[in-house]
Write an enzyme that holds these catalytic residues in place. Structure first.
Site, PDB file in Angstrom:
ATOM      1  N   PRO A   7      -7.450  12.281   0.359  1.00  0.00           N
ATOM      2  CG  PRO A   7      -6.859  12.057   2.586  1.00  0.00           C
ATOM      3  CD  PRO A   7      -7.913  11.662   1.594  1.00  0.00           C
ATOM      4  CG  ASN A   8      -1.949  13.988   1.078  1.00  0.00           C
ATOM      5  OD1 ASN A   8      -1.732  15.195   1.139  1.00  0.00           O
ATOM      6  ND2 ASN A   8      -2.086  13.239   2.161  1.00  0.00           N
ATOM      7  CG  HIS A  77      -4.201   3.040   6.346  1.00  0.00           C
ATOM      8  ND1 HIS A  77      -4.226   1.862   5.616  1.00  0.00           N
ATOM      9  CD2 HIS A  77      -3.561   3.947   5.549  1.00  0.00           C
ATOM     10  CE1 HIS A  77      -3.615   2.058   4.450  1.00  0.00           C
ATOM     11  NE2 HIS A  77      -3.207   3.321   4.380  1.00  0.00           N
ATOM     12  CG  ASP A  84     -19.811   3.574  10.705  1.00  0.00           C
ATOM     13  OD1 ASP A  84     -19.393   2.416  10.518  1.00  0.00           O
ATOM     14  OD2 ASP A  84     -19.914   4.085  11.837  1.00  0.00           O
ATOM     15  CG  HIS A  97      -5.166   1.430  -1.949  1.00  0.00           C
ATOM     16  ND1 HIS A  97      -5.330   2.575  -1.198  1.00  0.00           N
ATOM     17  CD2 HIS A  97      -5.975   0.491  -1.397  1.00  0.00           C
ATOM     18  CE1 HIS A  97      -6.185   2.321  -0.220  1.00  0.00           C
ATOM     19  NE2 HIS A  97      -6.595   1.072  -0.326  1.00  0.00           N
ATOM     20  CG  LEU A  98      -2.417   5.553  -7.370  1.00  0.00           C
ATOM     21  CD1 LEU A  98      -1.718   6.909  -7.286  1.00  0.00           C
ATOM     22  CD2 LEU A  98      -2.841   5.266  -8.810  1.00  0.00           C
ATOM     23  NE  ARG A 108       1.976   3.762   3.778  1.00  0.00           N
ATOM     24  CZ  ARG A 108       1.632   5.048   3.760  1.00  0.00           C
ATOM     25  NH1 ARG A 108       0.400   5.400   3.480  1.00  0.00           N
ATOM     26  NH2 ARG A 108       2.536   5.974   4.007  1.00  0.00           N
TER      27      ARG A 108
HETATM   28  C1  DQA Z   1      -2.786   5.082  -1.288  1.00  0.00           C
HETATM   29  C2  DQA Z   1      -2.158   4.235  -0.170  1.00  0.00           C
HETATM   30  C3  DQA Z   1      -2.377   4.856   1.187  1.00  0.00           C
HETATM   31  O1  DQA Z   1      -1.753   4.073   2.194  1.00  0.00           O
HETATM   32  C4  DQA Z   1      -1.773   6.252   1.231  1.00  0.00           C
HETATM   33  O2  DQA Z   1      -2.050   6.873   2.463  1.00  0.00           O
HETATM   34  C5  DQA Z   1      -2.170   7.114   0.085  1.00  0.00           C
HETATM   35  C6  DQA Z   1      -2.288   6.523  -1.242  1.00  0.00           C
HETATM   36  C7  DQA Z   1      -2.490   4.531  -2.694  1.00  0.00           C
HETATM   37  O3  DQA Z   1      -3.215   4.889  -3.621  1.00  0.00           O
HETATM   38  O4  DQA Z   1      -1.552   3.761  -2.874  1.00  0.00           O
HETATM   39  O5  DQA Z   1      -2.315   8.323   0.221  1.00  0.00           O
HETATM   40  O6  DQA Z   1      -4.196   5.066  -1.103  1.00  0.00           O
END
Ligand code: DQA
Length: 142
Positions: A7-8, A77, A84, A97-98, A108
């Site tokens: 997401p996002n 998180h 699972d 993760h970026l 986190r």
């Molecule tokens: C993320 C790190 C996560 O903590 C955060 O919720 C994200 C992006 C990253 O790519 O750095 O949405 O996964």
């Protein structure tokens, strides 16, 4: 290999650019496609907002893919059902993760996903995905 964005991630390039950088999801995927061409592998990239959709995607990947790269975003998180699913599907999976979640807010620092993955690559922006593809390729060839 299957690449899953959580997401996002679709807003990459415009959300919290000081944390996540300016690369859009399309640019991240282009970078992955370029790497895949160099390695001689096929990739499919998907982005899902809901945990259920990611889980369905993983179930479908069982017979169709050799490995998975996943950026679970905030699901990292706390999403036990996703954890699972990764364990159940049992494909070699790398969490990416970026940003580097370990250096950010306390919540986190926990990943419920990491224990069921081969490894985690974080903090290198779009290169985190590229490094994951290379690692899984090397694993597959070994
Ligand atoms: C993320 C790190 C996560 O903590 C955060 O919720 C994200 C992006 C990253 O790519 O750095 O949405 O996964």
């Amino acid at each position: 290999m299957l690449i899953i964005h959580g997401p996002n991630m679709a807003l990459s390039g415009s959300r919290e650019v000081d944390v996540y950088g300016t690369a859009t999801l399309a640019e991240i995927e282009e970078r992955c496609e370029r790497e895949a061409r160099e390695l001689g592998i096929e990739i499919r990239c998907v982005a899902h907002t809901s945990e259920g959709a990611i889980i369905d995607e993983l179930h479908g990947a069982r017979r169709a893919f050799d490995a998975v790269v996943i950026n679970p975003a905030a699901y990292t998180h706390y999403a036990y059902a996703l954890r699972d699913a990764i364990a159940a599907v049992n494909l070699p999976t790398v969490e990416v993760h970026l940003s580097n979640p370990q250096g950010r807010e306390e919540f986190r620092a926990t990943s419920v996903i990491a224990p069921v993955c081969r490894g985690t690559i974080a903090g290198f922006g779009p290169e985190s995905y590229v490094l994951a593809l290379r690692a899984l390729y090397a694993l597959h060839k070994a």
